[in-house]
Design a protein around this motif. Structure first.
Motif, PDB file in Angstrom:
ATOM      1  N   PRO A  60       6.179  -3.263  -8.295  1.00  0.00           N
ATOM      2  CA  PRO A  60       5.548  -3.219  -9.630  1.00  0.00           C
ATOM      3  C   PRO A  60       4.257  -2.421  -9.684  1.00  0.00           C
ATOM      4  O   PRO A  60       4.003  -1.711 -10.656  1.00  0.00           O
ATOM      5  N   THR A  61       3.429  -2.499  -8.637  1.00  0.00           N
ATOM      6  CA  THR A  61       2.156  -1.777  -8.657  1.00  0.00           C
ATOM      7  C   THR A  61       2.330  -0.281  -8.433  1.00  0.00           C
ATOM      8  O   THR A  61       1.369   0.482  -8.585  1.00  0.00           O
ATOM      9  N   GLN A 118       5.249   6.322 -11.110  1.00  0.00           N
ATOM     10  CA  GLN A 118       4.772   7.401 -10.244  1.00  0.00           C
ATOM     11  C   GLN A 118       5.908   8.303  -9.756  1.00  0.00           C
ATOM     12  O   GLN A 118       5.723   9.111  -8.856  1.00  0.00           O
ATOM     13  N   GLY A 119       7.099   8.108 -10.328  1.00  0.00           N
ATOM     14  CA  GLY A 119       8.225   8.967  -9.980  1.00  0.00           C
ATOM     15  C   GLY A 119       8.987   8.543  -8.743  1.00  0.00           C
ATOM     16  O   GLY A 119       9.877   9.280  -8.280  1.00  0.00           O
ATOM     17  N   LEU A 120       8.677   7.378  -8.161  1.00  0.00           N
ATOM     18  CA  LEU A 120       9.369   6.958  -6.943  1.00  0.00           C
ATOM     19  C   LEU A 120      10.841   6.659  -7.216  1.00  0.00           C
ATOM     20  O   LEU A 120      11.709   6.954  -6.385  1.00  0.00           O
ATOM     21  N   ALA A 129       0.847  -1.199   0.000  1.00  0.00           N
ATOM     22  CA  ALA A 129       0.000   0.000   0.000  1.00  0.00           C
ATOM     23  C   ALA A 129       0.880   1.246   0.000  1.00  0.00           C
ATOM     24  O   ALA A 129       1.950   1.272   0.610  1.00  0.00           O
ATOM     25  N   TYR A 130       0.418   2.292  -0.691  1.00  0.00           N
ATOM     26  CA  TYR A 130       1.189   3.538  -0.765  1.00  0.00           C
ATOM     27  C   TYR A 130       0.235   4.718  -0.853  1.00  0.00           C
ATOM     28  O   TYR A 130      -0.744   4.691  -1.606  1.00  0.00           O
ATOM     29  N   SER A 131       0.510   5.736  -0.074  1.00  0.00           N
ATOM     30  CA  SER A 131      -0.271   6.972  -0.134  1.00  0.00           C
ATOM     31  C   SER A 131       0.688   8.134  -0.373  1.00  0.00           C
ATOM     32  O   SER A 131       1.614   8.355   0.430  1.00  0.00           O
ATOM     33  N   PRO A 132       0.510   8.874  -1.459  1.00  0.00           N
ATOM     34  CA  PRO A 132       1.419  10.005  -1.735  1.00  0.00           C
ATOM     35  C   PRO A 132       1.310  11.119  -0.693  1.00  0.00           C
ATOM     36  O   PRO A 132       2.168  11.999  -0.643  1.00  0.00           O
ATOM     37  N   HIS A 133       0.277  11.061   0.159  1.00  0.00           N
ATOM     38  CA  HIS A 133       0.075  12.112   1.163  1.00  0.00           C
ATOM     39  C   HIS A 133       0.733  11.783   2.498  1.00  0.00           C
ATOM     40  O   HIS A 133       0.911  12.664   3.339  1.00  0.00           O
ATOM     41  N   VAL A 189      22.254  -0.410   0.772  1.00  0.00           N
ATOM     42  CA  VAL A 189      20.910  -0.357   0.206  1.00  0.00           C
ATOM     43  C   VAL A 189      20.217   0.876   0.762  1.00  0.00           C
ATOM     44  O   VAL A 189      20.185   1.086   1.979  1.00  0.00           O
ATOM     45  N   VAL A 190      19.692   1.697  -0.120  1.00  0.00           N
ATOM     46  CA  VAL A 190      18.872   2.839   0.289  1.00  0.00           C
ATOM     47  C   VAL A 190      17.428   2.481  -0.037  1.00  0.00           C
ATOM     48  O   VAL A 190      17.112   2.112  -1.173  1.00  0.00           O
ATOM     49  N   THR A 191      16.580   2.562   0.965  1.00  0.00           N
ATOM     50  CA  THR A 191      15.180   2.191   0.778  1.00  0.00           C
ATOM     51  C   THR A 191      14.268   3.409   0.884  1.00  0.00           C
ATOM     52  O   THR A 191      14.566   4.371   1.594  1.00  0.00           O
ATOM     53  N   MET A 192      13.157   3.335   0.177  1.00  0.00           N
ATOM     54  CA  MET A 192      12.060   4.277   0.347  1.00  0.00           C
ATOM     55  C   MET A 192      10.950   3.507   1.043  1.00  0.00           C
ATOM     56  O   MET A 192      10.451   2.515   0.497  1.00  0.00           O
ATOM     57  N   GLU A 193      10.591   3.931   2.264  1.00  0.00           N
ATOM     58  CA  GLU A 193       9.647   3.165   3.071  1.00  0.00           C
ATOM     59  C   GLU A 193       8.476   4.021   3.524  1.00  0.00           C
ATOM     60  O   GLU A 193       8.607   5.230   3.726  1.00  0.00           O
ATOM     61  N   GLN A 194       7.345   3.351   3.685  1.00  0.00           N
ATOM     62  CA  GLN A 194       6.144   3.988   4.236  1.00  0.00           C
ATOM     63  C   GLN A 194       5.432   2.954   5.100  1.00  0.00           C
ATOM     64  O   GLN A 194       5.164   1.841   4.642  1.00  0.00           O
ATOM     65  N   ASN A 195       5.190   3.297   6.332  1.00  0.00           N
ATOM     66  CA  ASN A 195       4.542   2.375   7.278  1.00  0.00           C
ATOM     67  C   ASN A 195       5.300   1.046   7.371  1.00  0.00           C
ATOM     68  O   ASN A 195       4.696  -0.037   7.358  1.00  0.00           O
ATOM     69  N   SER A 196       6.630   1.142   7.437  1.00  0.00           N
ATOM     70  CA  SER A 196       7.528  -0.017   7.576  1.00  0.00           C
ATOM     71  C   SER A 196       7.508  -0.958   6.379  1.00  0.00           C
ATOM     72  O   SER A 196       8.026  -2.068   6.445  1.00  0.00           O
ATOM     73  N   GLN A 197       6.917  -0.522   5.252  1.00  0.00           N
ATOM     74  CA  GLN A 197       6.897  -1.316   4.031  1.00  0.00           C
ATOM     75  C   GLN A 197       7.843  -0.692   3.004  1.00  0.00           C
ATOM     76  O   GLN A 197       7.817   0.522   2.786  1.00  0.00           O
ATOM     77  N   VAL A 198       8.676  -1.522   2.381  1.00  0.00           N
ATOM     78  CA  VAL A 198       9.629  -1.039   1.383  1.00  0.00           C
ATOM     79  C   VAL A 198       8.892  -0.800   0.067  1.00  0.00           C
ATOM     80  O   VAL A 198       8.369  -1.735  -0.546  1.00  0.00           O
ATOM     81  N   LEU A 199       8.854   0.446  -0.374  1.00  0.00           N
ATOM     82  CA  LEU A 199       8.219   0.802  -1.641  1.00  0.00           C
ATOM     83  C   LEU A 199       9.193   0.686  -2.800  1.00  0.00           C
ATOM     84  O   LEU A 199       8.812   0.336  -3.920  1.00  0.00           O
ATOM     85  N   ALA A 200      10.443   1.023  -2.538  1.00  0.00           N
ATOM     86  CA  ALA A 200      11.477   1.000  -3.570  1.00  0.00           C
ATOM     87  C   ALA A 200      12.824   0.898  -2.881  1.00  0.00           C
ATOM     88  O   ALA A 200      12.962   1.227  -1.694  1.00  0.00           O
TER      89      ALA A 200
END
Length: 703
Positions: free
Chosen positions: A493-494, A498-500, A370-374, A424-435
């Protein structure tokens, strides 16, 4: 416990494992000499037909495997597999070999006591360590991590002659409900689905997926037997001949000799080059084959079956599903997927399979991220030692990196833990790795060594960017600077488009500035989409490999970006170096296109190559000649040199349908017959008609 009593106990356990249709994982800790002696006694006690051995001191009757033989293991079986970890622990090979152990077989790990073992160096991972690290002395983090996972598994643990932990035996396996030649009802369903590919509509491929040991390769062989009986001509391909061995073995055993020629194995790189036809193409272990190859095969063959392992050391089945199956949705809307879940070689609760899946993080997360841009996003950095207390995050990162590359293997997991120069540099939101992005810290090579690399007298491991700058681009001084090479970048993939990925690269650039890294680089298999992504992020092409990958036909490209720190007065000079290397690359590529890159896609040529700047402008008289050609008042042969010069001046402004054939003709110098075939023209006049239509519009304002 006396040795004789222990050996008797092991023999009884093996008999029980045979009855339950499972493999027996045994971890035996102790002194090397004593354990080798105990193992020799065990082998004299237990009956076996085939013994596999990893490591030193293999008995004379054992098949001793090395790290280069992973794919040779596919489809083979053994009764006992012994891993002598005292001389090193090759994680890739250990994961690969486990699938060879038959039900009722023993998987035996001989190792030092855990407390001592995790303090030791691991020379088997020498290929994962960059210069100047010494594998005989370097203490990585992989063994500590792996042993932590191992101690949580369901297995027999023996310390010297003392049983430290017993196996929790699974329930009795249910008998299979299928008639020969099938073993399970799922396998029979798979064979029927394969047959339907031939009898049903064209362009309806089948994707057959399963974990190892589920009988998918055997299903290919059984189906081929039935089709050969109908006088169908079949081809089978795979990452290697060994990967197709199981299917071919079942076919040769079931089909009469008179029909053996109806199924032929052809390496997939050969299939790309020839015009072989067949009633059906079978592709085994498809996840370990580059996606561009699979796409090409899909275009070539109207009836095709892709069989692949869901995940494992062979490649990344999950990545295959998400990338290639999306392509199938677009190209073949009626394609079908079938999954085989019930194991054949052993029962579903097999403890060895669970051990391998858990210890090597092979379980894929099937939940959509799950990902929220806000909501707030965190950028975090991990290095080798950080993973020891972040197993869950490592699982997410390894799974995501697997999606980004078709041949991510266990050695890549081991490198994350053993190589201190990987981050490794991660992009995370709510402890989930987005990228995430995987970075190799390179360079800082002593000037004398960099000069030796420049002269071709030395090579160093783990410094691809630095070494290429010194040797291929004749810039040894750059190899002595601090460099970062981006090895892989992956976005869920999902969440792509989106520019991440761009946000993540910007974060990497900021970190590089803070740490006084002079240049960022990357190298990858060249494709138009990837090239545009890196160019959008200010990376410039500086080198193209001189030979394409036999499998994917992709050339490896090297790109570079200057990192300008505020305190670095040499920033402008550094930018000029990158631009100079980029200009030099573009001109050199233009001059060598016809000789070195005849297969390079014209769209990529137009993105990368640069004509020499001394091409003169066309005179008014020459422009008039070109206009007369467009009115069909001049023959092509008369204006060809004029058109070549005009193209070199205006190629950037031309529509793709005009630019591509002109590029192939004038820059890559392909023959007219090849040009007609490549672009689907019926004859030369059709080409001239296209030229006249477009060129007349483009030069009308000039006449």
């Amino acid at each position: 416990m006396p040795l004789t009593a222990l050996l008797t106990q092991l023999q009884q356990w093996q008999q029980q494992a045979t009855q339950l249709h499972i493999r027996l994982p045994v971890i035996w800790q102790g002194a090397e000499e004593a354990l080798l002696s105990h193992t020799a006694a065990l082998l004299n006690t237990i009956r076996y037909d085939k013994l596999y051995w990893l490591g030193a001191d293999a008995p004379a009757d054992a098949v001793n495997f090395t790290g280069k033989q992973n794919y040779q293991l596919l489809g083979s079986e053994c009764d006992i597999l012994v891993i002598n970890a005292f001389s090193g622990f090759n994680a890739d090979l250990v994961a690969a070999s486990a699938g060879c152990v038959k039900a009722g077989g023993i998987w035996l790990l001989l190792c030092p006591p855990f407390a001592a073992w995790q303090q030791q160096a691991n020379p088997a991972h020498k290929s994962l360590l960059p210069y100047p690290l010494d594998a005989t002395r370097h203490q990585g983090c992989f063994l500590s991590f792996w042993l932590t996972q191992l101690q949580q598994q369901n297995a027999f643990f023996i310390n010297e002659l003392h049983i430290a932990k017993l196996l929790s035996w699974p329930l009795t396996a249910q008998p299979y409900q299928a008639a020969a030649p099938y073993v399970t009802a799922e396998q029979q369903e798979a064979v029927e689905a394969i047959l339907h590919v031939v009898s049903g509509h064209r362009r309806r491929p089948l994707v057959l997926t399963a974990d190892r040991g589920r009988g998918k390769s055997a299903a290919l062989g059984i189906a081929a037997t039935q089709l050969a009986a109908q006088d169908k001509q079949l081809l089978i391909t795979a990452p290697s001949p060994q990967a197709a061995a199981t299917a071919l073995m079942h076919f040769s055993q079931l089909a009469p000799p008179s029909q053996h020629n109806n199924l032929q194995f052809v390496p997939f790189d050969e299939l790309l080059r020839n015009t072989k036809t067949a009633d059906l193409l079978l592709v085994d272990e498809a996840a370990a084959i580059p996606t561009p190859v699979l796409q090409h095969l899909l275009q070539r063959f109207s009836r095709i079956v892709f069989a692949t392992t869901e995940h494992g050391y062979e490649g990344t089945g999950r990545g295959f599903q998400l990338r290639f199956q999306q392509y199938l949705d677009q190209q073949c809307p009626g394609w079908r997927k079938l999954q085989i879940q019930q194991p054949i070689r052993y029962q579903p609760a097999d403890p060895l399979e669970q051990l391998i899946f858990n210890c090597f993080l092979l379980r894929q997360n099937i939940n959509e991220t799950a990902y929220s841009p806000h909501d707030e996003i965190s950028m975090l950095t991990y290095q080798a030692k950080d993973w020891l207390n972040n197993a869950n995050k490592l699982q997410q990162v390894f799974g995501l990196l697997s999606l980004a590359h078709y041949q991510t293997q266990i050695k890549d997991l081991a490198a994350l833990l053993d190589n201190p120069r990987l981050r490794v540099v991660t992009m995370e939101q709510n402890s989930q790795v987005l990228a995430c992005v995987l970075i190799s810290s390179e360079g800082d090579i002593p000037a004398e060594l960099a000069h030796q690399i420049y002269l071709g007298e030395r090579r160093v491991q783990g410094h691809l960017l630095a070494q290429s700058l010194a040797f291929h681009l004749a810039q040894p001084e750059l190899a002595s600077l601090s460099l970062w090479r981006i090895m892989r970048i992956a976005v869920q993939p999902t969440l792509q488009k989106q520019g991440l990925g761009t946000q993540l690269l910007e974060c990497v650039s900021q970190q590089a500035k803070q740490q006084n890294i002079r240049y960022l680089g990357t190298s990858f298999g060249l494709s138009s989409e990837l090239l545009q992504f890196w160019q959008r992020n200010s990376y410039q092409a500086i080198r193209l490999g001189v030979s394409s990958d036999k499998a994917s036909a992709e050339y490896s490209i090297l790109m570079l970006k200057r990192v300008t720190a505020d305190s670095d007065a040499g920033g402008d000079a550094g930018n000029e170096i990158v631009q100079q290397l980029n200009r030099q690359f573009g001109h050199n590529l233009f001059l060598t296109l016809s000789g070195q890159y005849p297969r390079l896609n014209a769209k990529l040529v137009l993105q990368l190559a640069t004509p020499l700047p001394d091409v003169p402008d066309l005179t008014e008289a020459e422009l008039l000649q070109l206009a007369l050609f467009c009115r069909n008042q001049r023959p092509y042969e008369l204006i060809e040199p004029i058109l070549q010069r005009w193209f070199c001046k205006h190629y950037h402004a031309l529509p793709p349908e005009l630019a591509a054939p002109l590029c192939s003709l004038y820059w890559q110098h392909i023959s007219w017959p090849d040009l007609l075939t490549k672009y689907g023209f019926c004859n030369k006049n059709a080409v001239f008609t296209l030229f006249r239509q477009h060129i007349s519009k483009l030069i009308s304002t000039t006449i």
